[in-house]
Design an enzyme around this catalytic site. Structure first.
Site, PDB file in Angstrom:
ATOM      1  N   GLY A  91      22.701  18.365 -14.728  1.00  0.00           N
ATOM      2  CA  GLY A  91      22.606  19.626 -15.468  1.00  0.00           C
ATOM      3  C   GLY A  91      23.749  20.568 -15.153  1.00  0.00           C
ATOM      4  O   GLY A  91      24.656  20.255 -14.378  1.00  0.00           O
ATOM      5  N   ARG A  92      23.693  21.765 -15.742  1.00  0.00           N
ATOM      6  CA  ARG A  92      24.768  22.739 -15.544  1.00  0.00           C
ATOM      7  C   ARG A  92      24.983  23.052 -14.066  1.00  0.00           C
ATOM      8  O   ARG A  92      26.095  23.049 -13.563  1.00  0.00           O
ATOM      9  CB  ARG A  92      24.445  24.036 -16.298  1.00  0.00           C
ATOM     10  CG  ARG A  92      24.558  23.952 -17.798  1.00  0.00           C
ATOM     11  CD  ARG A  92      24.368  25.344 -18.409  1.00  0.00           C
ATOM     12  NE  ARG A  92      24.442  25.306 -19.858  1.00  0.00           N
ATOM     13  CZ  ARG A  92      23.421  25.081 -20.664  1.00  0.00           C
ATOM     14  NH1 ARG A  92      22.228  24.853 -20.146  1.00  0.00           N
ATOM     15  NH2 ARG A  92      23.572  25.069 -21.975  1.00  0.00           N
ATOM     16  N   MET A  93      23.886  23.367 -13.372  1.00  0.00           N
ATOM     17  CA  MET A  93      24.006  23.699 -11.959  1.00  0.00           C
ATOM     18  C   MET A  93      24.394  22.475 -11.140  1.00  0.00           C
ATOM     19  O   MET A  93      25.178  22.569 -10.188  1.00  0.00           O
ATOM     20  CB  MET A  93      22.701  24.290 -11.432  1.00  0.00           C
ATOM     21  CG  MET A  93      22.570  25.783 -11.641  1.00  0.00           C
ATOM     22  SD  MET A  93      23.966  26.711 -10.966  1.00  0.00           S
ATOM     23  CE  MET A  93      23.995  26.102  -9.287  1.00  0.00           C
TER      24      MET A  93
ATOM     25  N   PRO B 134      15.133  32.859  -6.235  1.00  0.00           N
ATOM     26  CA  PRO B 134      15.326  32.803  -7.685  1.00  0.00           C
ATOM     27  C   PRO B 134      16.794  32.830  -8.066  1.00  0.00           C
ATOM     28  O   PRO B 134      17.141  32.541  -9.208  1.00  0.00           O
ATOM     29  CB  PRO B 134      14.600  34.054  -8.184  1.00  0.00           C
ATOM     30  CG  PRO B 134      14.595  34.979  -7.012  1.00  0.00           C
ATOM     31  CD  PRO B 134      14.462  34.086  -5.814  1.00  0.00           C
TER      32      PRO B 134
ATOM     33  N   HIS C 176      21.034  36.475 -20.537  1.00  0.00           N
ATOM     34  CA  HIS C 176      21.427  35.092 -20.274  1.00  0.00           C
ATOM     35  C   HIS C 176      21.791  34.378 -21.579  1.00  0.00           C
ATOM     36  O   HIS C 176      21.497  34.866 -22.671  1.00  0.00           O
ATOM     37  CB  HIS C 176      20.296  34.308 -19.598  1.00  0.00           C
ATOM     38  CG  HIS C 176      20.224  34.500 -18.122  1.00  0.00           C
ATOM     39  ND1 HIS C 176      19.550  35.551 -17.550  1.00  0.00           N
ATOM     40  CD2 HIS C 176      20.753  33.786 -17.086  1.00  0.00           C
ATOM     41  CE1 HIS C 176      19.648  35.467 -16.229  1.00  0.00           C
ATOM     42  NE2 HIS C 176      20.374  34.407 -15.926  1.00  0.00           N
TER      43      HIS C 176
ATOM     44  N   LYS D  26      18.625  29.361 -22.249  1.00  0.00           N
ATOM     45  CA  LYS D  26      17.690  29.572 -21.133  1.00  0.00           C
ATOM     46  C   LYS D  26      16.264  29.682 -21.656  1.00  0.00           C
ATOM     47  O   LYS D  26      15.985  30.448 -22.579  1.00  0.00           O
ATOM     48  CB  LYS D  26      18.076  30.823 -20.336  1.00  0.00           C
ATOM     49  CG  LYS D  26      17.252  31.012 -19.063  1.00  0.00           C
ATOM     50  CD  LYS D  26      17.838  32.106 -18.191  1.00  0.00           C
ATOM     51  CE  LYS D  26      17.010  32.352 -16.931  1.00  0.00           C
ATOM     52  NZ  LYS D  26      16.925  31.168 -16.060  1.00  0.00           N
TER      53      LYS D  26
END
EC number: 1.17.1.8
Length: 270
Positions: A16-18, A128, A160, A164
């Site tokens: 994923g992106r992260m 978070p 965001h 999201k």
């Protein structure tokens, strides 16, 4: 003199992106290295080199779905997968006594309870938002609330990217929690957006406003309005790597720590 060995990090949710950002950060880290990159069994990226997928050179760490093997061979685990995978991650980390950084946002209360239970056996960092700057935002918000909270109208803005899924963001929820705890208020004082004909604003109200548009990585602002002045505390993420750097820092912090549930304040010494 031999160089100290690097911390071996297993990354779950690696495609994923992260995940891509963390793979990139680990490729240049002097303290840590990527030992495994885990994706779901149904992922189209299975078997692909995680470095190439992340836009860097080949790193020889191919995407795998073998969660247990990844956890077993690691010094620490970073999980940016999904809510559905959290229980499997915690179970494997407890079984092999490996600390874990949880970057999944929007956890349910039951899942947060599960973190508390698991933290009796292993070290866990849960926040978070892993950004160093955002955690400074949390601290500054707490300070501002102590000084101005009782004389201000307070609002939170959360912006965001359009992709999201959870709203408000985990960061906005954390800002809300800080304000409620600092000011001794409850969720009854929170208003999510406003529309229609409303009564005059209550002095203890805390408003939260969510935007989902474009490709914004993440912007958060806390406003303190008085009749004479306005304080705005803003954090704007300009590169997703800011979260990746914080996550890797948290993993390095956990290695060798006693079991417990830590947040980024503990990691950063705030």
């Amino acid at each position: 003199m031999s160089q100290p060995s690097k911390t071996q990090i297993a990354l779950i949710g690696a495609s994923g992106r992260m995940g891509r950002a963390i793979v990139s950060v680990l490729s240049t880290s002097v303290k840590s290295t990527l030992s495994s990159s885990v994706v779901s069994q149904s992922s189209v990226f299975l078997g692909m080199d995680s470095g190439l997928h992340s836009g860097i050179k080949q790193n020889g760490v191919n995407f795998s779905s073998d969660l247990e093997a990844a956890v077993r061979s690691a010094d620490c685990v970073i999980d940016f997968s999904t809510h559905q995978n959290l229980d499997f991650t915690l179970k494997a980390c407890i079984q092999y006594q490996k600390p874990v950084v949880i970057g999944i946002t929007g956890l349910t209360e039951l899942q947060k309870d599960a973190l508390q239970v698991a933290s009796k056996e292993i070290g866990i960092v849960y926040s978070p938002n892993m950004s160093i700057g955002v955690n400074l935002l949390f601290k500054l918000t707490e300070i501002a609330a102590k000084v101005m909270g009782e004389i201000s109208d307070i609002e939170i803005q959360d912006i965001h990217h359009r992709h999201k899924k959870d709203a408000p963001s985990g960061t906005a929820e954390k800002l809300k929690s800080i304000l409620l705890e600092t000011l001794g208020r409850t969720s009854k004082n929170v208003v999510h957006g406003r529309h229609g004909i409303l009564k005059e604003r209550d002095s203890k109200e805390i408003g939260i406003h969510t935007f989902r548009a474009g490709e914004v990585i993440g912007d958060h602002t806390v406003y303190f309005f008085t009749p004479e002045e306005r304080i705005e505390i803003t954090h704007k993420a300009q590169d997703r790597k800011t979260f990746a750097v914080g996550s890797v820092h948290a993993a390095e912090f956990l290695v060798g720590r006693k079991p417990g549930l830590y947040d980024m304040f503990a990691v950063l010494g705030l």
